[in-house]
Design a protein around this motif. Sequence first.
Motif, PDB file in Angstrom:
ATOM      1  N   GLU A 145      -5.952 -33.835 -51.628  1.00 32.64           N
ATOM      2  CA  GLU A 145      -5.143 -33.601 -50.432  1.00 32.64           C
ATOM      3  C   GLU A 145      -5.230 -32.138 -49.998  1.00 32.64           C
ATOM      4  OE1 GLU A 145      -0.533 -34.106 -48.846  1.00 32.64           O
ATOM      5  OE2 GLU A 145      -1.073 -34.846 -50.834  1.00 32.64           O
ATOM      6  N   LEU A 146      -5.159 -31.226 -50.960  1.00 32.24           N
ATOM      7  CA  LEU A 146      -5.266 -29.800 -50.642  1.00 32.24           C
ATOM      8  C   LEU A 146      -6.634 -29.487 -50.042  1.00 32.24           C
ATOM      9  CD1 LEU A 146      -4.151 -26.910 -50.681  1.00 32.24           C
ATOM     10  CD2 LEU A 146      -5.072 -26.703 -53.000  1.00 32.24           C
ATOM     11  N   ARG A 147      -7.694 -29.992 -50.640  1.00 29.29           N
ATOM     12  CA  ARG A 147      -9.051 -29.749 -50.118  1.00 29.29           C
ATOM     13  C   ARG A 147      -9.171 -30.297 -48.697  1.00 29.29           C
ATOM     14  NH1 ARG A 147     -13.099 -28.020 -53.569  1.00 29.29           N
ATOM     15  NH2 ARG A 147     -14.618 -28.663 -52.025  1.00 29.29           N
ATOM     16  N   GLN A 148      -8.640 -31.490 -48.464  1.00 30.66           N
ATOM     17  CA  GLN A 148      -8.713 -32.097 -47.135  1.00 30.66           C
ATOM     18  C   GLN A 148      -7.983 -31.232 -46.107  1.00 30.66           C
ATOM     19  OE1 GLN A 148      -7.000 -35.994 -46.819  1.00 30.66           O
ATOM     20  NE2 GLN A 148      -7.822 -36.330 -44.777  1.00 30.66           N
ATOM     21  N   HIS A 149      -6.782 -30.778 -46.437  1.00 28.16           N
ATOM     22  CA  HIS A 149      -6.039 -29.907 -45.524  1.00 28.16           C
ATOM     23  C   HIS A 149      -6.825 -28.629 -45.239  1.00 28.16           C
ATOM     24  CE1 HIS A 149      -2.300 -32.246 -45.933  1.00 28.16           C
ATOM     25  NE2 HIS A 149      -1.901 -31.563 -44.878  1.00 28.16           N
ATOM     26  N   MET A 150      -7.379 -28.030 -46.290  1.00 28.11           N
ATOM     27  CA  MET A 150      -8.102 -26.774 -46.129  1.00 28.11           C
ATOM     28  C   MET A 150      -9.371 -26.960 -45.298  1.00 28.11           C
ATOM     29  SD  MET A 150      -6.278 -24.486 -47.334  1.00 28.11           S
ATOM     30  CE  MET A 150      -7.492 -23.213 -47.117  1.00 28.11           C
ATOM     31  N   GLU A 151     -10.139 -27.996 -45.573  1.00 19.26           N
ATOM     32  CA  GLU A 151     -11.361 -28.239 -44.807  1.00 19.26           C
ATOM     33  C   GLU A 151     -11.038 -28.467 -43.338  1.00 19.26           C
ATOM     34  OE1 GLU A 151     -13.260 -31.424 -46.915  1.00 19.26           O
ATOM     35  OE2 GLU A 151     -14.016 -30.066 -48.462  1.00 19.26           O
ATOM     36  N   THR A 152     -10.036 -29.269 -43.065  1.00 21.63           N
ATOM     37  CA  THR A 152      -9.623 -29.517 -41.683  1.00 21.63           C
ATOM     38  C   THR A 152      -9.154 -28.225 -41.034  1.00 21.63           C
ATOM     39  OG1 THR A 152      -8.985 -31.777 -42.218  1.00 21.63           O
ATOM     40  CG2 THR A 152      -8.054 -30.836 -40.215  1.00 21.63           C
ATOM     41  N   HIS A 153      -8.369 -27.457 -41.758  1.00 22.55           N
ATOM     42  CA  HIS A 153      -7.849 -26.199 -41.219  1.00 22.55           C
ATOM     43  C   HIS A 153      -8.990 -25.239 -40.873  1.00 22.55           C
ATOM     44  CE1 HIS A 153      -5.464 -22.645 -40.663  1.00 22.55           C
ATOM     45  NE2 HIS A 153      -6.136 -22.046 -41.623  1.00 22.55           N
ATOM     46  N   PHE A 154      -9.921 -25.057 -41.795  1.00 31.03           N
ATOM     47  CA  PHE A 154     -11.004 -24.106 -41.548  1.00 31.03           C
ATOM     48  C   PHE A 154     -11.945 -24.572 -40.439  1.00 31.03           C
ATOM     49  CE2 PHE A 154     -10.345 -22.526 -46.079  1.00 31.03           C
ATOM     50  CZ  PHE A 154      -9.590 -21.446 -45.655  1.00 31.03           C
TER      51      PHE A 154
END
Length: 135
Positions: free
Chosen positions: A118-127
């Motif tokens: 979930e953290l990776r998904q949020h970060m990838e989407t954010h970046f």
Amino acid sequence: MAEFDQIEVLLVDPNPKIREHVETVVREAGFSKLRLGTTLEDIKNGIDEATPDFLLCGADFPEGDICETLVMLRHGVVGDNPFLSIAILSRDAGSQKALDALEWGADFALGVPTNANELRQHMETHFETRHPFIV
């Protein structure tokens, strides 16, 4: 998929259980450059010492309001990068404190507990979708 091992993270939350859980999740997600803190002052000092790429911080601090610190970050009073990526940690990402933090400068809220995917998904989407913050 983004590589997170070179991204510097400052994780600050007054709750030791949340901080320890999120530290584990952050490391499992592939972040290896991690500094920890417990207070609003740790946020300010940590950013003044060496501006991280990403700030993960709690929404609720006993000594004050995270929104004031966010405003100082976004207006360059603290640190040298008003565009720093910021995520708010909260047991309820829809809580009033988390929503206030989003209004005053956080990029997104992350519900805790969370997991590495979930953290990776949020970060990838954010970046991928990040637009510069306008001061």
